[in-house]
Design an enzyme around this catalytic site. Structure first.
Site, PDB file in Angstrom:
ATOM      1  N   LYS A  26      43.159  -3.604  11.982  1.00  0.00           N
ATOM      2  CA  LYS A  26      43.208  -2.698  13.131  1.00  0.00           C
ATOM      3  C   LYS A  26      41.777  -2.322  13.490  1.00  0.00           C
ATOM      4  O   LYS A  26      41.110  -1.589  12.768  1.00  0.00           O
ATOM      5  CB  LYS A  26      44.011  -1.438  12.775  1.00  0.00           C
ATOM      6  CG  LYS A  26      44.358  -0.630  14.011  1.00  0.00           C
ATOM      7  CD  LYS A  26      44.749   0.789  13.730  1.00  0.00           C
ATOM      8  CE  LYS A  26      43.691   1.810  14.014  1.00  0.00           C
ATOM      9  NZ  LYS A  26      42.891   1.707  15.211  1.00  0.00           N
TER      10      LYS A  26
ATOM     11  N   GLU B 222      35.499   4.357   2.704  1.00  0.00           N
ATOM     12  CA  GLU B 222      34.079   4.645   2.885  1.00  0.00           C
ATOM     13  C   GLU B 222      33.929   5.564   4.086  1.00  0.00           C
ATOM     14  O   GLU B 222      34.375   5.240   5.182  1.00  0.00           O
ATOM     15  CB  GLU B 222      33.304   3.354   3.090  1.00  0.00           C
ATOM     16  CG  GLU B 222      33.585   2.424   1.927  1.00  0.00           C
ATOM     17  CD  GLU B 222      32.617   1.297   1.803  1.00  0.00           C
ATOM     18  OE1 GLU B 222      31.444   1.487   2.161  1.00  0.00           O
ATOM     19  OE2 GLU B 222      33.034   0.231   1.349  1.00  0.00           O
TER      20      GLU B 222
ATOM     21  N   CYS C 122      26.417   5.343   9.428  1.00  0.00           N
ATOM     22  CA  CYS C 122      26.777   6.338   8.415  1.00  0.00           C
ATOM     23  C   CYS C 122      25.612   6.567   7.471  1.00  0.00           C
ATOM     24  O   CYS C 122      25.506   7.599   6.829  1.00  0.00           O
ATOM     25  CB  CYS C 122      28.042   5.946   7.676  1.00  0.00           C
ATOM     26  SG  CYS C 122      28.036   4.250   7.164  1.00  0.00           S
TER      27      CYS C 122
ATOM     28  N   GLU D  48      28.513  16.600   9.827  1.00  0.00           N
ATOM     29  CA  GLU D  48      28.130  15.271  10.312  1.00  0.00           C
ATOM     30  C   GLU D  48      28.152  15.258  11.841  1.00  0.00           C
ATOM     31  O   GLU D  48      29.176  15.577  12.439  1.00  0.00           O
ATOM     32  CB  GLU D  48      29.116  14.247   9.764  1.00  0.00           C
ATOM     33  CG  GLU D  48      28.476  12.918   9.536  1.00  0.00           C
ATOM     34  CD  GLU D  48      29.485  11.855   9.145  1.00  0.00           C
ATOM     35  OE1 GLU D  48      29.075  10.699   9.069  1.00  0.00           O
ATOM     36  OE2 GLU D  48      30.665  12.177   8.940  1.00  0.00           O
TER      37      GLU D  48
END
Ligand SMILES: Cc1cc2nc3c(=O)[nH]c(=O)nc-3n(C[C@H](O)[C@H](O)[C@H](O)COP(=O)(O)OP(=O)(O)OC[C@H]3O[C@@H](n4cnc5c(N)ncnc54)[C@H](O)[C@@H]3O)c2cc1C
Length: 1010
Positions: free
Chosen positions: A678, A759, A793, A889
């Site tokens: 996906k 992750e 990231c 974040e």
């Protein structure tokens, strides 16, 4: 022996005789420098430590700091340092202030040996002395690496001032030979091109040329008015073609067309050098005015070799020293044979190279007043004197400037003087015979073991040896896929063509792929170009629950045979995928530019990483695939091996749209699982491309199914599905934690405990220590924070700066950020593109508003494109470590700067976060570097480099705490997450008898039909 060779020998011996009349060691000044160099040549470890110490020294302010560093660099006598050095260090500790001053004085003395003066006045003193010796000059301005346009403008101003000063002070000076002023004006300025523009990007030479032209024209105009000569120095290979093009462009302009007093450098250590020289000569003939070439071997040999090996590029320099020497001689001939258009300057201290040029000039009947020898200030004094005595024109290259920016120049000279391969060391330190030193370099080239050729082969056919050995570490048997080098015109053209082609394809509709069949739906998701939101890159059919069910059924049924397919076949499939990607790499990169706003090199890095994942996991599967004996024991054998887990759901992010998706998919497939992939909605066309590539590589129906759709609908459904055994997810913490929790519940009919490979994000910190090399720290921090708009990231979002250095760091950091190029990444050389979509755009802007209340907005770039989701690079200072912008974040180009008192506080702040993904540390203190290595809590800790850009096999990547479950993508144990281990034990003793030998590996146990 040829007559040229005997003439070279005769000349060489004449030079040596003259040199020996004035004996002088390589080190013309006695004392500290002499002892240091002697030790450096004897002891490689001492040399490394000493040169590193010299490199940091100029940036240290206090005596105590100097002594601390000295102690750290020469701490370990067991490392081979003589007790004498240790005693010196101990003494220095007793009186740090005095010793610090003495050391600084000694090293400054050493630097003064190579730097002609710290300002224009001091430089003039040197030039006057040289004039008395019959030696001319060219002056070069030393400077820090230019990281901003402000610094580049300052350099241009300094060049102009220097020029005026030199002309004023040398009024009335005549040509030392008294003949040839028409070719060799007295005032000669050497210019470093990279110091005039901070945003030089190999992908965009045209942009660099426009900016550099703007800075250079006023300097050139003034130089021409004043009757001076200007030389363009040559730096690293990445800038070579741009420098050549710039030179040709500027001096073809009507204003400068008839000006002969301009020169450029050709580096003989480059394999391209001959072609470049011919191009210049052809250009010169068309232009119809003389110009000059300084022929050198080249100052960046180690750098070029290391850089190209790291990136998988063909090494541009020769690898054998005699090859460079021989090329220098070949190029000398071309220069002299074309003397009618090009004036030659031979930049060498090597008597063989010099004697060869002399002999050749005589053979061709060229008068010695029509070319010159150039040598560096502070080096080979006796050779300069000998050449003057012989009646040749000698010019000295005189760097001027402050000690701190001069350090990298000083270290280059120290390396050159102590190089095992260098002429100066051989002649003046090791007293190698004249006969040996004057040998024809062509004879010395080792034709048999040409490392150069070997390397070329490796770059073309590098994967042949992958996985060949079970005994060596994975990184050593694995050769990474190369990056595209945009220095080459063909690469840039391929990218432009691909961009055009992808543009012509936008707006197409893409199907789902389930069980090998394309399924078209009415409902679609539009994937938008973030640089230009009215452009739809593609319409993706949107899967709903029924399609998700079909995909699970297909994957379940394909698992029957795929799980039993030999691992060798599965590994070969990945290798075919990698080679198709290689063929289509520009197309894939171009698609990323459109679909997710990556700039050229970032997009190429993503495709390279995808290829690497395929190749590396193929290798790893070969290492793990066969059952392996657990222990040698008589009478019994036990084999451990792995079975696939089942059906894997791969949920990928948009920020590395091909690499991360491909990494998770390829790991699942090579281990024998079947997959439902996906893609993120924002990068679903990239996902379809990956599907298409796997199809072309021959994936069987149902093994890989392509299922774009809404995460909240099909994502959640599949995570909870009883027939999904494994979920590989990369994305936000919020979604990751939901998956982790949900997968922990066992559903009715579920056979396996679900494995989650998760992750997530980071709030990564970079620390800049008080002694850090700011040339590196600023460039790497800017790249870590703003590369791909801060949407990696691994990106740096907190910069922690020690108080002592704070002012200087901020001054350079802010002006560097101000110089970044923001724009549509379709254009080459853009550093900051758009953020991914409107939601991200709004969220980041909200955080910027939060930041304005919590901290000081120190910088926000204006001048950004109006259309598209562009957010300017933004820097906040005075940030409280507990502020929201320092803890949450943001995933955008927003950097929070936190000032701390010392390293203890810096590490505490860095570690005070929910995340543990990447971290960076810049320092030149060995003890502090050791502390950072041990104490910074992150999955990937980077010292003195950017904290992004992990390379498969080299930097296994992934974090812990709220950054992930501790898996390392691209590492040797990654595949284990996709398999269940199994051990089969057989008692092989029959009536007290057992075979002596048990094989280490067995054939596969292929698993049951399920
Ligand atoms: C006046 C002047 C100006 C200069 N300007 C520039 C410039 O603009 N740009 C620039 O790059 N350099 C420049 N240099 C050259 C450079 O800085 C070195 O001084 C020069 O390469 C040393 O060469 P040599 O002939 O004196 O010594 P040698 O000892 O004969 O040669 C040493 C050189 O050989 C090459 N070499 C070393 N090992 C190997 C190997 N294993 N395989 C292949 N080649 C090897 C390297 O280039 C090394 O520097 C300049 C030099 C001078 C004298």
């Amino acid at each position: 022996m040829s007559s040229l060779q005997s003439e070279v020998e005769r000349r060489g011996e004449e030079i040596f005789t003259l040199v020996d009349q004035h004996p002088e060691s390589l080190f013309s000044k006695a004392g500290f420098y002499q002892r240091m160099m002697a030790l450096s040549m004897r002891d490689e470890h001492f040399k490394v430590q000493m040169f590193r110490f010299v490199d940091v020294l100029a940036s240290l302010r206090r005596g105590g700091e100097i002594v601390r560093h000295l102690d750290e660099y020469f701490e370990d006598t067991r490392n081979g340092f003589s007790p004498l050095i240790r005693t010196g260090v101990q003494l220095a500790k007793v009186v740090p202030w005095v010793s610090g001053q003495v050391l600084r004085w000694n090293v400054s003395g050493m630097a003064r040996q190579f730097i002609a003066g710290k300002n224009a006045r001091d430089v003039m003193k040197t030039l006057r002395k040289r004039r008395a010796q019959g030696i001319g000059f060219t002056v070069d301005l030393l400077g820090e690496a230019v990281v901003s346009e402000q610094e580049a403008t300052e350099y241009a101003v300094r060049c102009m001032d220097l020029l005026e000063h030199l002309v004023r002070e040398t009024e009335g000076w005549k040509d030392p030979l008294g003949d040839g002023e028409d070719l060799f004006p007295v005032v000669n300025l050497s210019v470093k091109i990279s110091a005039l523009y901070s945003q030089m990007n190999p992908a965009d030479p045209a942009d660099a040329i426009v900016h550099l032209g703007g800075k250079l024209r006023p300097i050139l105009r003034r130089a021409r008015e004043l009757g001076a000569f200007v030389n363009f120095d040559m730096e690293s290979y990445a800038h070579k073609n741009t420098t050549l093009e710039l030179f040709k462009m500027l001096f073809s302009e009507p204003e400068f067309l008839h000006w002969p007093h301009v020169g450029i450098v050709i580096q003989a250590y480059l394999r391209d050098a001959e072609e470049d020289l011919w191009n210049l000569i052809d250009w010169g003939r068309t232009r119809g005015t003389r110009f000059a070439v300084r022929l050198v071997k080249g100052a960046y040999w180690d750098y070029e070799k290391i850089k190209s090996r790291q990136n998988g590029w063909a090494v541009p320099v020769y690898l054998q020293k005699p090859e460079s020497d021989a090329n220098f001689e070949g190029l000398s001939r071309i220069l002299l044979e074309n003397e009618s258009i090009v004036t030659a300057a031979f930049g060498s201290h090597n008597v063989r190279s010099i004697a060869h040029a002399q002999a050749l000039a005589d053979e061709l009947g060229i008068d010695r007043s029509r070319f010159e020898f150039q040598l560096l200030y502070g080096m080979a004094g006796p050779i300069k004197r000998a050449l003057v005595q012989m009646g040749y024109r000698v010019r000295e290259y005189c760097p001027g400037g402050e000690l701190l920016p001069g350090m990298s120049y000083l270290v280059r000279r120290l390396l050159e003087n102590t190089s095992n391969e260098g002429f100066l060391r051989a002649k003046f330190s090791e007293n190698v015979s004249a006969e040996e030193l004057l040998r024809d370099p062509d004879e010395l080239v080792d034709q048999g073991s040409n490392g150069a050729e070997d390397l070329e082969i490796q770059t073309q056919d590098r994967h042949v040896g992958n996985g060949a050995s079970l005994a060596t570490p994975p990184g050593d048997t694995y050769e990474n896929a190369p990056l595209v080098n945009f220095v080459h015109r063909e690469s840039r053209e391929s990218m432009r063509t691909a961009l055009r082609e992808v543009r012509s394809q936008v707006g197409k509709k893409y199907p789902l792929v389930i069980d090998g069949k394309r399924i078209w739906m009415d409902k679609t998701i539009a994937s938008i170009n973030p640089s230009s939101p009215d452009q739809v890159v593609g319409y993706l059919c949107e899967a709903g629950i029924p399609e998700a069910e079909r995909a699970v059924t297909a994957a379940r049924s394909a698992f029957e045979h795929w799980s039993r397919t030999p691992f060798e076949k599965r590994a070969q499939l990945l290798e075919r995928v990698a080679s198709i990607m290689h063929r289509r790499r520009f197309e894939l990169s171009a698609l990323e530019v459109f679909e997710v706003g990556k700039q050229w090199a970032e997009a190429d890095g993503d495709v390279r990483e995808a290829m690497d994942f395929c190749l590396f996991y193929a290798q790893q599967m070969r290492l793990r695939g066969r059952p392996r004996l657990t222990q040698h024991v008589l009478g019994e054998e036990s084999y451990q091996h792995y079975w696939p887990r089942g059906v894997a759901l791969v949920v990928a992010p948009w920020n590395f749209p091909i690499a991360i998706m491909c990494g998770m998919v390829s790991a699942a497939i090579v281990t024998g699982n079947t997959v439902i992939m996906k893609p993120a909605e924002q990068s679903a066309v990239c996902g379809f491309m990956l599907m298409e590539i796997f199809e072309e590589a021959g994936i069987l129906p149902g093994v890989l199914n392509f299922l774009p759709g809404k995460g909240s609908v099909i994502g959640a459904h599949l995570v909870d599905h009883k027939d999904v055994d494994l979920i590989a997810f990369t994305g936000s913490r919020e979604v990751g934690l939901r998956i982790w929790e949900s997968a922990g519940k066992t559903r009715e009919g579920q056979r396996e405990l679900k494995r989650v490979i998760c992750e997530m994000g980071g709030k990564n910190a970079v620390i800049i220590d008080s002694d850090a090399d700011l040339d590196e720290a600023i460039v790497d921090t800017i790249y870590s924070a703003f590369g791909y708009q801060g949407q990696k990231c691994s990106a740096c979002s907190r910069l922690i700066v020690l108080e002592e250095n704070y002012g200087r760091v901020m001054e350079r950091l802010l002006s560097a950020a101000a110089s970044l190029r923001v724009g549509n990444p379709e254009q080459p050389g853009i550093t900051i593109g758009p953020v991914i979509d409107e939601t991200a755009y709004n969220r980041i802007r909200e955080y910027i508003e939060v930041g304005k209340n919590e901290a000081t907005l120190a910088y926000q770039k204006g001048d950004i494109p109006e259309k598209g989701y562009f957010i300017p690079p933004t820097i906040f200072t005075r940030v409280n470590p507990n502020a929201r912008i320092a803890c949450e974040e943001i995933f955008g180009p927003v950097l929070s700067v936190i000032k701390v008192q010392d390293l203890d506080e810096a590490i505490a702040v860095a570690n005070n976060t929910d995340f543990a993904l990447t971290a960076g540390f810049f320092s030149r203190s060995p003890a502090n570097i050791e502390r950072a290595k041990a104490e910074i809590v992150a999955g990937n800790v980077y010292i003195n480099r950017s904290c992004t850009g992990a390379v498969v096999g080299r930097h296994p990547f992934g974090g812990f705490k709220m950054s992930g479950g501790g898996t390392k993508a691209g590492g040797e144990d990654y595949l284990l997450n996709f398999m269940v281990p199994r051990v089969v034990t057989e008692n092989i003793m029959r009536h007290g008898f057992a075979p002596e030998e048990t094989p280490l590996y067995r054939d596969e146990f292929r698993g049951p039909k399920r």
